[in-house]
Design an enzyme around this catalytic site. Structure first.
Site, PDB file in Angstrom:
ATOM      1  CG  HIS A 182      -1.928  -1.077   1.270  1.00  0.00           C
ATOM      2  ND1 HIS A 182      -2.209  -1.777   2.421  1.00  0.00           N
ATOM      3  CD2 HIS A 182      -2.724  -1.608   0.312  1.00  0.00           C
ATOM      4  CE1 HIS A 182      -3.146  -2.674   2.180  1.00  0.00           C
ATOM      5  NE2 HIS A 182      -3.465  -2.605   0.892  1.00  0.00           N
ATOM      6  CE  LYS A 209     -11.680  -6.786   2.115  1.00  0.00           C
ATOM      7  NZ  LYS A 209     -10.484  -6.081   1.649  1.00  0.00           N
ATOM      8  NE  ARG A 258      -3.089  -8.456  -3.192  1.00  0.00           N
ATOM      9  CZ  ARG A 258      -3.489  -9.399  -2.364  1.00  0.00           C
ATOM     10  NH1 ARG A 258      -2.642 -10.027  -1.601  1.00  0.00           N
ATOM     11  NH2 ARG A 258      -4.757  -9.716  -2.270  1.00  0.00           N
ATOM     12  CB  SER A 318      -4.512  -6.412   4.731  1.00  0.00           C
ATOM     13  OG  SER A 318      -4.098  -5.183   4.186  1.00  0.00           O
TER      14      SER A 318
END
Length: 145
Positions: free
Chosen positions: A27, A51, A101, A137
């Site tokens: 990030h 989430k 990614r 994360s």
């Protein structure tokens, strides 16, 4: 595209949204790259109902601010509880920056970019550097427990 005289994309405000639980080296790298392309980048710590973050939105934003280098004068951090496109409309941002990614991310982000475009905001997809692509994360949270 605005006239470019200094190698930058022009006079543009961008947002980089995410839950950032936590804010990873990947990030940081995306923000660092984006801040060189835009006049201002706002890291938007968002709520994602799918989430369950380990910290409040405000706590995650405060952590990003605390960890951000002092030299990042054209970077700010904000929280938002709504569509990123609405944040852009309210704050004069014309570009959403998203990181990619892998191929799975790419498909999802391309679909999201098409939706954002239909709503009037451009999305710029930035590939994660290969050496940072495996740091998610979720993986960082798992290491902390």
């Amino acid at each position: 595209m605005p006239h470019v005289s200094d190698g930058r994309l022009g006079s543009t405000r961008a947002v980089y949204p995410g839950t950032f639980d936590p804010f990873t080296p990947g990030h940081f790298d995306i923000v660092d790259r984006a801040r060189h392309m835009f006049d201002h980048v706002t890291v938007v710590v968002a709520v994602n109902n799918d989430k369950r973050p380990s910290q409040t939105t405000a706590a995650r934003a405060a952590e990003i601010e605390r960890l951000s280098p002092a030299g990042w004068q054209n970077v700010s951090v904000a929280t938002w509880h709504g569509l990123t496109v609405e944040y852009c409309r309210h704050h004069g941002s014309s570009v959403i920056v998203r990181d990619v990614r892998n191929a799975t991310d790419c498909q999802h982000e391309c679909d999201l970019a098409a939706t954002n475009d239909a709503l009037g905001v451009t999305t710029m997809l930035v590939p994660t550097r290969p050496e940072l692509a495996t740091v998610s994360s979720t993986a960082v949270r798992a290491l902390r427990t």
